[in-house]
Design a protein around this motif. Sequence first.
Motif, short mmCIF file in Angstrom:
data_model
loop_
_atom_site.label_atom_id
_atom_site.label_comp_id
_atom_site.label_asym_id
_atom_site.label_seq_id
_atom_site.Cartn_x
_atom_site.Cartn_y
_atom_site.Cartn_z
N GLY A 64 0.98 -1.23 0.04
CA GLY A 64 -0.11 -0.05 0.02
C GLY A 64 0.99 1.36 -0.02
N ALA A 65 1.89 1.16 0.78
CA ALA A 65 2.90 2.30 0.70
C ALA A 65 3.61 2.60 -0.40
CB ALA A 65 3.83 2.22 1.75
N VAL A 66 3.89 1.62 -1.30
CA VAL A 66 4.55 1.79 -2.56
C VAL A 66 3.73 2.27 -3.61
CG1 VAL A 66 5.44 0.40 -4.52
CG2 VAL A 66 6.18 -0.17 -2.53
N LEU A 67 2.34 1.61 -3.63
CA LEU A 67 1.14 2.11 -4.35
C LEU A 67 0.84 3.53 -3.96
CD1 LEU A 67 -1.15 -0.74 -4.81
CD2 LEU A 67 0.59 0.06 -6.58
N PHE A 68 0.73 3.92 -3.01
CA PHE A 68 0.56 5.41 -2.43
C PHE A 68 1.41 6.30 -2.96
CE2 PHE A 68 0.92 8.82 0.52
CZ PHE A 68 -0.43 9.25 0.60
N ALA A 69 2.67 5.85 -2.96
CA ALA A 69 3.87 6.98 -3.42
C ALA A 69 3.94 7.05 -4.88
CB ALA A 69 5.22 6.20 -2.82
N LEU A 70 3.64 5.78 -5.40
CA LEU A 70 3.70 5.87 -6.96
C LEU A 70 2.53 6.72 -7.36
CD1 LEU A 70 4.48 2.22 -8.02
CD2 LEU A 70 5.68 4.10 -8.82
N GLY A 71 1.29 6.38 -7.05
CA GLY A 71 -0.09 7.33 -7.45
C GLY A 71 0.16 8.82 -7.06
N PHE A 72 0.88 8.88 -5.93
CA PHE A 72 1.13 10.44 -5.67
C PHE A 72 1.91 11.32 -6.51
CE2 PHE A 72 3.49 13.78 -3.54
CZ PHE A 72 2.46 14.62 -3.01
N LEU A 73 3.24 10.40 -6.72
CA LEU A 73 4.19 10.91 -7.78
C LEU A 73 3.55 11.12 -8.91
CD1 LEU A 73 7.28 8.91 -6.57
CD2 LEU A 73 6.92 11.55 -6.22
N GLY A 74 2.85 10.09 -9.51
CA GLY A 74 2.44 10.08 -10.90
C GLY A 74 1.36 11.22 -11.01
N CYS A 75 0.46 11.43 -9.95
CA CYS A 75 -0.45 12.38 -10.06
C CYS A 75 0.03 13.75 -9.98
CB CYS A 75 -1.74 12.18 -9.03
SG CYS A 75 -2.80 10.86 -9.06
N TYR A 76 0.96 13.89 -9.16
CA TYR A 76 1.43 15.18 -8.99
C TYR A 76 2.30 15.65 -10.23
CZ TYR A 76 4.50 19.07 -7.08
OH TYR A 76 5.08 19.89 -6.97
N GLY A 77 2.99 14.69 -10.59
CA GLY A 77 3.77 14.79 -11.87
C GLY A 77 3.22 15.28 -12.89
N ALA A 78 2.15 14.77 -13.20
CA ALA A 78 1.19 14.79 -14.60
C ALA A 78 0.42 16.00 -14.39
CB ALA A 78 0.30 13.68 -14.88
N HIS A 79 -0.27 16.33 -13.14
CA HIS A 79 -0.92 17.54 -12.93
C HIS A 79 0.03 18.88 -12.72
CE1 HIS A 79 -4.13 20.12 -11.68
NE2 HIS A 79 -3.49 20.58 -10.55
N ALA A 80 1.09 18.76 -12.25
CA ALA A 80 1.83 20.18 -12.05
C ALA A 80 3.27 20.11 -13.00
CB ALA A 80 2.33 19.90 -10.61
N GLU A 81 2.88 19.09 -13.91
CA GLU A 81 4.04 19.09 -14.78
C GLU A 81 5.51 19.22 -14.39
OE1 GLU A 81 3.48 21.93 -18.20
OE2 GLU A 81 1.52 20.69 -18.37
N ASN A 82 5.46 18.60 -13.01
CA ASN A 82 6.97 18.32 -12.28
C ASN A 82 7.65 17.15 -12.84
OD1 ASN A 82 8.87 17.50 -10.08
ND2 ASN A 82 7.77 19.44 -9.27
#
Length: 241
Positions: A64-82
Amino acid sequence: MQCFSFIKTMMFLFNLLIFLCGVALLAVGIWVSIDGSSFLKIFGSLSSSVMQFVNVGYFLIAAGAVLFALGFLGCYGAHAENKCALMMFFSILLIIFIAEVAAAVVALVYTTVAENFLTMLVVPAIKKDYGSQKDFTQVWNLTMEGLKCCGFNNYTDFINSPYYEQHGTFPPYCCSDNVNGTATEPCSMNEAENSDVQGCFKQLLYDIRTNAATVGGVAAGIAVLELAAMIVSMYVYSNLK
């Protein structure tokens, strides 16, 4: 430009799903760690097939922690274009993919190595906890009943266990009626020696090989999703200014 926006949006939605799955796994993992017996009552043999090899609570928390981190990084990276978040997303996914490939190679090519490694972990736990730890004992009972097996390797895994010390016999699953295959009690040393009940590791391998097409299909599907996610993340990364 429209194609890039569409791909970025799809990446955001896909990773949002991963993020929510990670939250759900974390919640279930914490629940299992606190109250494992209720988890077993609800899922029964579905959970017991793996619980004897790993602590499912900790495993679910880690996943869950790995998926949580992956999901957060993917969402943030795509939305904020980071770019930094997208690169971290790609790197973690690549590490997971390589680890999965390595584990598959070990499991398929070096089965004996995997068996010896698991034996070093599982058998001492049986000798220490079977018959004294309620949840641990219940997990093994469900597993042995469901898979029609005995111990990790065989009945000798239970020698010097709390159950054997208390009863002077082995679990009934280690002795079977050759006519109808049902467990018999009491299961003495002599009866266990003459029984043809397989160890649970060998039985599990047999079941996996019997359902190799399904297992392989699921593994291939997961690998394709991971590769697609890495390709999309690099596409978005390379098109950012």
